[in-house]
Design a protein around this motif. Structure first.
Motif, PDB file in Angstrom:
ATOM      1  N   ILE A   1       0.855  -1.184   0.000  1.00  0.00           N
ATOM      2  CA  ILE A   1       0.000   0.000   0.000  1.00  0.00           C
ATOM      3  C   ILE A   1       0.892   1.236   0.000  1.00  0.00           C
ATOM      4  O   ILE A   1       1.727   1.417   0.882  1.00  0.00           O
ATOM      5  CB  ILE A   1      -0.905   0.017   1.252  1.00  0.00           C
ATOM      6  CG1 ILE A   1      -1.788  -1.234   1.291  1.00  0.00           C
ATOM      7  CG2 ILE A   1      -1.759   1.288   1.284  1.00  0.00           C
ATOM      8  CD1 ILE A   1      -2.476  -1.448   2.632  1.00  0.00           C
ATOM      9  N   ARG A   2       0.722   2.084  -0.994  1.00  0.00           N
ATOM     10  CA  ARG A   2       1.548   3.288  -1.132  1.00  0.00           C
ATOM     11  C   ARG A   2       0.914   4.424  -0.321  1.00  0.00           C
ATOM     12  O   ARG A   2      -0.246   4.764  -0.539  1.00  0.00           O
ATOM     13  CB  ARG A   2       1.671   3.684  -2.598  1.00  0.00           C
ATOM     14  CG  ARG A   2       2.435   2.650  -3.436  1.00  0.00           C
ATOM     15  CD  ARG A   2       2.244   2.878  -4.932  1.00  0.00           C
ATOM     16  NE  ARG A   2       2.519   4.253  -5.333  1.00  0.00           N
ATOM     17  CZ  ARG A   2       3.722   4.743  -5.571  1.00  0.00           C
ATOM     18  NH1 ARG A   2       4.790   3.951  -5.440  1.00  0.00           N
ATOM     19  NH2 ARG A   2       3.884   6.000  -5.935  1.00  0.00           N
ATOM     20  N   VAL A   3       1.694   4.983   0.595  1.00  0.00           N
ATOM     21  CA  VAL A   3       1.155   5.983   1.520  1.00  0.00           C
ATOM     22  C   VAL A   3       1.911   7.304   1.449  1.00  0.00           C
ATOM     23  O   VAL A   3       3.143   7.331   1.354  1.00  0.00           O
ATOM     24  CB  VAL A   3       1.203   5.460   2.977  1.00  0.00           C
ATOM     25  CG1 VAL A   3       0.707   6.531   3.955  1.00  0.00           C
ATOM     26  CG2 VAL A   3       0.369   4.190   3.118  1.00  0.00           C
TER      27      VAL A   3
ATOM     28  N   ALA B   1       7.517   0.181   8.665  1.00  0.00           N
ATOM     29  CA  ALA B   1       7.961  -1.063   9.307  1.00  0.00           C
ATOM     30  C   ALA B   1       7.081  -2.244   8.920  1.00  0.00           C
ATOM     31  O   ALA B   1       7.444  -3.399   9.145  1.00  0.00           O
ATOM     32  CB  ALA B   1       7.954  -0.902  10.827  1.00  0.00           C
ATOM     33  N   GLU B   2       5.929  -1.945   8.300  1.00  0.00           N
ATOM     34  CA  GLU B   2       5.005  -3.007   7.899  1.00  0.00           C
ATOM     35  C   GLU B   2       5.350  -3.512   6.499  1.00  0.00           C
ATOM     36  O   GLU B   2       5.577  -2.708   5.588  1.00  0.00           O
ATOM     37  CB  GLU B   2       3.563  -2.488   7.915  1.00  0.00           C
ATOM     38  CG  GLU B   2       3.086  -2.011   9.272  1.00  0.00           C
ATOM     39  CD  GLU B   2       3.094  -3.126  10.297  1.00  0.00           C
ATOM     40  OE1 GLU B   2       2.674  -4.244   9.958  1.00  0.00           O
ATOM     41  OE2 GLU B   2       3.523  -2.864  11.446  1.00  0.00           O
ATOM     42  N   PRO B   3       5.391  -4.830   6.302  1.00  0.00           N
ATOM     43  CA  PRO B   3       5.784  -5.383   5.000  1.00  0.00           C
ATOM     44  C   PRO B   3       4.813  -5.064   3.860  1.00  0.00           C
ATOM     45  O   PRO B   3       5.213  -5.068   2.692  1.00  0.00           O
ATOM     46  CB  PRO B   3       5.838  -6.896   5.270  1.00  0.00           C
ATOM     47  CG  PRO B   3       4.942  -7.104   6.445  1.00  0.00           C
ATOM     48  CD  PRO B   3       5.108  -5.887   7.295  1.00  0.00           C
ATOM     49  N   ASP B   4       3.556  -4.769   4.213  1.00  0.00           N
ATOM     50  CA  ASP B   4       2.559  -4.519   3.171  1.00  0.00           C
ATOM     51  C   ASP B   4       2.274  -3.033   2.965  1.00  0.00           C
ATOM     52  O   ASP B   4       1.321  -2.657   2.285  1.00  0.00           O
ATOM     53  CB  ASP B   4       1.249  -5.245   3.491  1.00  0.00           C
ATOM     54  CG  ASP B   4       0.650  -4.806   4.828  1.00  0.00           C
ATOM     55  OD1 ASP B   4       1.407  -4.337   5.689  1.00  0.00           O
ATOM     56  OD2 ASP B   4      -0.580  -4.932   4.990  1.00  0.00           O
ATOM     57  N   ILE B   5       3.092  -2.168   3.578  1.00  0.00           N
ATOM     58  CA  ILE B   5       2.905  -0.721   3.455  1.00  0.00           C
ATOM     59  C   ILE B   5       4.230  -0.061   3.086  1.00  0.00           C
ATOM     60  O   ILE B   5       5.273  -0.405   3.629  1.00  0.00           O
ATOM     61  CB  ILE B   5       2.382  -0.111   4.775  1.00  0.00           C
ATOM     62  CG1 ILE B   5       1.000  -0.672   5.121  1.00  0.00           C
ATOM     63  CG2 ILE B   5       2.320   1.416   4.681  1.00  0.00           C
ATOM     64  CD1 ILE B   5       0.453  -0.200   6.457  1.00  0.00           C
ATOM     65  N   SER B   6       4.176   0.901   2.168  1.00  0.00           N
ATOM     66  CA  SER B   6       5.368   1.631   1.759  1.00  0.00           C
ATOM     67  C   SER B   6       5.065   3.125   1.726  1.00  0.00           C
ATOM     68  O   SER B   6       4.164   3.564   1.008  1.00  0.00           O
ATOM     69  CB  SER B   6       5.828   1.173   0.365  1.00  0.00           C
ATOM     70  OG  SER B   6       6.909   1.960  -0.097  1.00  0.00           O
ATOM     71  N   VAL B   7       5.776   3.902   2.525  1.00  0.00           N
ATOM     72  CA  VAL B   7       5.598   5.360   2.518  1.00  0.00           C
ATOM     73  C   VAL B   7       6.376   5.923   1.332  1.00  0.00           C
ATOM     74  O   VAL B   7       7.597   5.811   1.268  1.00  0.00           O
ATOM     75  CB  VAL B   7       6.090   5.987   3.837  1.00  0.00           C
ATOM     76  CG1 VAL B   7       5.970   7.517   3.758  1.00  0.00           C
ATOM     77  CG2 VAL B   7       5.284   5.457   5.017  1.00  0.00           C
ATOM     78  N   VAL B   8       5.663   6.519   0.398  1.00  0.00           N
ATOM     79  CA  VAL B   8       6.296   7.003  -0.836  1.00  0.00           C
ATOM     80  C   VAL B   8       6.589   8.491  -0.808  1.00  0.00           C
ATOM     81  O   VAL B   8       7.251   9.022  -1.711  1.00  0.00           O
ATOM     82  CB  VAL B   8       5.404   6.674  -2.060  1.00  0.00           C
ATOM     83  CG1 VAL B   8       5.275   5.171  -2.218  1.00  0.00           C
ATOM     84  CG2 VAL B   8       4.034   7.331  -1.938  1.00  0.00           C
TER      85      VAL B   8
END
Length: 224
Positions: A6-8, A27-34
């Motif tokens: 999930i791109r945040v 830190a979550e494997p399914d989340i990416s801060v872009v």
């Protein structure tokens, strides 16, 4: 093959708060801060260029506040907006919900709640801080300038769909609505879908706002 993360985009005018949110989410494997932004204007620019799935949005910021930024982001992109605020009775938050925000939570939430909120909103579901949102809307509806405007399209709802809308406005989940109406979860999903479609609403958040503004739910009414 696993789903892409999930791109945040994180938006807050306090650098320390931004850093904290970024650290938690990345830190979550399914989340990416872009990306990150310090004000609403920058948030709109980055939302258009980066196309995040979710924007974690502060409300009170310089240059452009979170309400106007939410309105523009919802108009220009498909991003979901999760509003976080320090104030549970902040009129600006109400305006953000009307502008198209998909969720509203207080900054007092714990780490796990923030992560789950991003996931919920990314799935296209609305997220309301249950009692806080109800208090917020009722407080505004009690004010002299609040005018209830029952739209003509309300007549398109069946009796059961109106009941479903009332329960949605109380912050009930599909399972809780099913229990109240003594029907299956599948039937409730159908009712909710029909309500949103007939009223031209995007999600449950807008349904809650609509219910109060149209008079389907009376401000100050006993939620129980």
């Amino acid at each position: 093959m696993s789903d892409p993360p999930i791109r945040v985009l994180v938006v807050d005018d306090q650098a320390l708060v931004r850093s904290g949110f970024i650290m938690i989410l990345d830190a979550e494997p399914d989340i990416s801060v872009v990306g990150e932004a310090a004000d609403g204007a920058q948030a709109v620019e980055l939302a258009v260029s980066l196309r995040p799935d979710v924007v974690v949005m502060d409300v009170r910021m310089e240059v452009m506040d979170g309400v106007e930024a939410t309105k523009r982001i919802c108009h220009l992109t498909d991003a979901k907006v999760l509003v976080l605020t320090t104030f549970d009775l902040d009129e600006h938050v109400y305006d953000a919900l009307r502008a198209g925000a998909n969720g509203f939570l207080l900054k007092t939430i714990c780490r796990a709640e923030l992560v789950e909120a991003v996931r919920v909103v990314a799935r296209g579901e609305a997220l309301l801080a249950p009692t806080v949102t109800r208090r917020l809307i009722e407080d505004l509806m009690r004010r002299p300038h609040a005018v209830l405007r029952p739209p003509a399209r309300l007549a398109e709802l069946t009796t059961r769909e109106v009941e479903t809308l009332r329960l949605l406005a109380r912050g009930l989940s599909n399972a809780e609505i099913a229990a109240q109406l003594t029907v299956s979860d599948h039937t409730v999903k159908t009712h909710v879908s029909n309500v949103l479609s007939k009223l031209g609403l995007r999600d449950r958040v807008q349904a809650v706002v609509f219910a109060y503004e149209s008079g389907v739910v009376a401000p100050g009414a006993d939620p129980d």
